[in-house]
Design an enzyme around this catalytic site. Structure first.
Site, PDB file in Angstrom:
ATOM      1  N   ASN A  89       2.059  -6.694  13.126  1.00 10.02           N
ATOM      2  CA  ASN A  89       1.576  -5.313  13.206  1.00 10.02           C
ATOM      3  C   ASN A  89       1.439  -4.927  14.672  1.00 10.02           C
ATOM      4  OD1 ASN A  89       0.555  -2.984  11.543  1.00 10.02           O
ATOM      5  ND2 ASN A  89      -1.160  -3.205  12.951  1.00 10.02           N
TER       6      ASN A  89
ATOM      7  N   ASP B 173       6.461   4.520  -1.483  1.00 11.31           N
ATOM      8  CA  ASP B 173       7.820   5.027  -1.267  1.00 11.31           C
ATOM      9  C   ASP B 173       8.910   4.304  -2.055  1.00 11.31           C
ATOM     10  OD1 ASP B 173       8.193   2.612   0.247  1.00 11.31           O
ATOM     11  OD2 ASP B 173       7.497   3.620   2.066  1.00 11.31           O
TER      12      ASP B 173
ATOM     13  N   CYS C  43       0.944  13.452 -16.424  1.00 12.78           N
ATOM     14  CA  CYS C  43       0.038  14.466 -16.953  1.00 12.78           C
ATOM     15  C   CYS C  43      -1.338  13.847 -17.148  1.00 12.78           C
ATOM     16  CB  CYS C  43       0.563  15.012 -18.281  1.00 12.78           C
ATOM     17  SG  CYS C  43      -0.598  16.158 -19.079  1.00 12.78           S
TER      18      CYS C  43
ATOM     19  N   CYS D  64       2.291  20.557 -17.441  1.00 13.29           N
ATOM     20  CA  CYS D  64       2.983  19.610 -18.302  1.00 13.29           C
ATOM     21  C   CYS D  64       3.735  20.352 -19.401  1.00 13.29           C
ATOM     22  CB  CYS D  64       1.979  18.639 -18.915  1.00 13.29           C
ATOM     23  SG  CYS D  64       2.680  17.502 -20.124  1.00 13.29           S
TER      24      CYS D  64
ATOM     25  N   HIS E 110      -1.038   1.446  -4.683  1.00  9.74           N
ATOM     26  CA  HIS E 110      -1.382   2.871  -4.714  1.00  9.74           C
ATOM     27  C   HIS E 110      -0.418   3.708  -5.542  1.00  9.74           C
ATOM     28  CE1 HIS E 110      -3.644   2.045  -0.690  1.00  9.74           C
ATOM     29  NE2 HIS E 110      -4.337   1.684  -1.741  1.00  9.74           N
TER      30      HIS E 110
ATOM     31  N   GLY F 148      -0.284  -2.616  16.169  1.00 10.83           N
ATOM     32  CA  GLY F 148      -1.613  -2.273  16.647  1.00 10.83           C
ATOM     33  C   GLY F 148      -2.693  -3.172  16.090  1.00 10.83           C
TER      34      GLY F 148
ATOM     35  N   GLN G  58       0.827  -1.199   0.000  1.00 10.15           N
ATOM     36  CA  GLN G  58       0.000   0.000   0.000  1.00 10.15           C
ATOM     37  C   GLN G  58       0.868   1.258   0.000  1.00 10.15           C
ATOM     38  OE1 GLN G  58      -2.011  -1.732   3.609  1.00 10.15           O
ATOM     39  NE2 GLN G  58      -3.823  -0.812   2.690  1.00 10.15           N
ATOM     40  N   ASN G  59       2.171   1.086   0.148  1.00  9.94           N
ATOM     41  CA  ASN G  59       3.093   2.217   0.224  1.00  9.94           C
ATOM     42  C   ASN G  59       3.480   2.708  -1.160  1.00  9.94           C
ATOM     43  OD1 ASN G  59       2.970   1.738   2.962  1.00  9.94           O
ATOM     44  ND2 ASN G  59       4.900   0.615   3.032  1.00  9.94           N
TER      45      ASN G  59
END
Length: 282
Positions: free
Chosen positions: A247, A107, A130, A181, A122, A249, A104-105
């Site tokens: 995880n 980076d 553009c 653009c 994602h 939490g 889901q990152n």
């Protein structure tokens, strides 16, 4: 979720027995690299809501707000390096204990660590697209243009927020200059899935195929509170295959989990890798 006396040992055994373990990662795997996450240990969102996709595309003011904050927040994310959790996953994947990685990152740290078969649900914050002609630019190139057009803000210090965002006073972006653009003059958008938008159909289909093909799933550093992530462990569990998680939490899938380790990924995954590789040599 069963009460297991030694969840790490149980996880080691499961990974030894399964041939195709699909990994799903979230923001919690990158916090040890200095990238803030979205939620606390109870799964509650921190801070303000991010800009929605429709808002970004329809409002010039929203685009100014986004790019002003991104200009200040992106350098920290761009300089982040993989931590022990990313490296351990890459090691386990290369040793044949893990299959594809759904993340889901945005980076790019899994790829930097050496992982292959990474599906970025994602998108990637390191590219800009553009919306008119689909020309793709490196985010670093857009950063140079943002700084050139907005020298007064370029060297401000701001609190880092998730995904290359930063805290900035509301009035600071009113006169911000957003580049267009170069190819067609169209609107530029980071090549990520904004909140309120859906994962692209082809990418979603690829992830679903991986979820159907796997024989177990390992969730790392995700609360799974967002449906675009939660639907995959739910799919795996409904097929009668085990879902396990590392995880700190709560997660939305806690009731589905066969094993859960409530610790930081950067602490647990290197131990998991060591034990698996030792067991393999034994």
């Amino acid at each position: 979720m069963p009460d297991i006396a030694d969840p790490l040992a149980a996880l080691v055994q499961l990974l030894l027995e399964r041939r195709d373990v699909l990994v799903l990662t979230g923001a919690g795997i990158s916090t040890a690299s200095g990238i803030p996450d979205y939620r606390d240990d109870d799964g509650v969102r921190r801070g303000r809501l991010p800009i929605q996709g429709n808002e970004f595309r329809q409002s010039e003011a929203a685009r100014k707000r986004y790019w002003a904050r991104s200009m200040l927040g992106w350098p920290r994310l761009a300089q982040a390096t993989p931590n022990a959790a990313h490296r351990a996953l890459a090691q386990l994947q290369q040793a044949g204990h893990l299959g594809a990685i759904l993340t889901q990152n945005v980076d790019g740290l899994h790829q930097q660590a050496g992982s292959a078969q990474v599906i970025e649900l994602h998108g990637s914050i390191h590219e800009v697209r553009c919306l008119s002609c689909a020309t793709v630019y490196p985010r670093a190139q857009i950063q140079q243009e943002l700084q050139r057009r907005n020298p007064a803000l370029a060297h401000l210090k701001a609190e880092a927020l998730p995904d290359g965002d930063a805290q900035l006073e509301p009035e600071a972006d009113a006169s911000f200059h957003v580049p267009d653009c170069v190819a067609c003059g169209g609107v530029l958008q980071p090549d990520v899935v904004f909140f309120g938008d859906g994962v692209p159909v082809a990418r979603s289909a690829l992830a679903e195929q991986a979820a159907r093909a796997c024989d177990a799933m390992l969730v790392v550093g995700s609360s799974l509170m967002v449906l675009s992530g939660f639907r995959f462990p739910r799919m795996v569990a409904e097929a009668g295959k085990p879902v396990v998680a590392i995880n700190r939490g709560v997660t939305r899938a806690d009731a589905l989990l066969a094993v859960k380790i409530r610790e930081d990924a950067a602490t647990v995954l290197p131990r998991l890798a060591d034990q698996l590789l030792q067991a393999r040599r034994a």
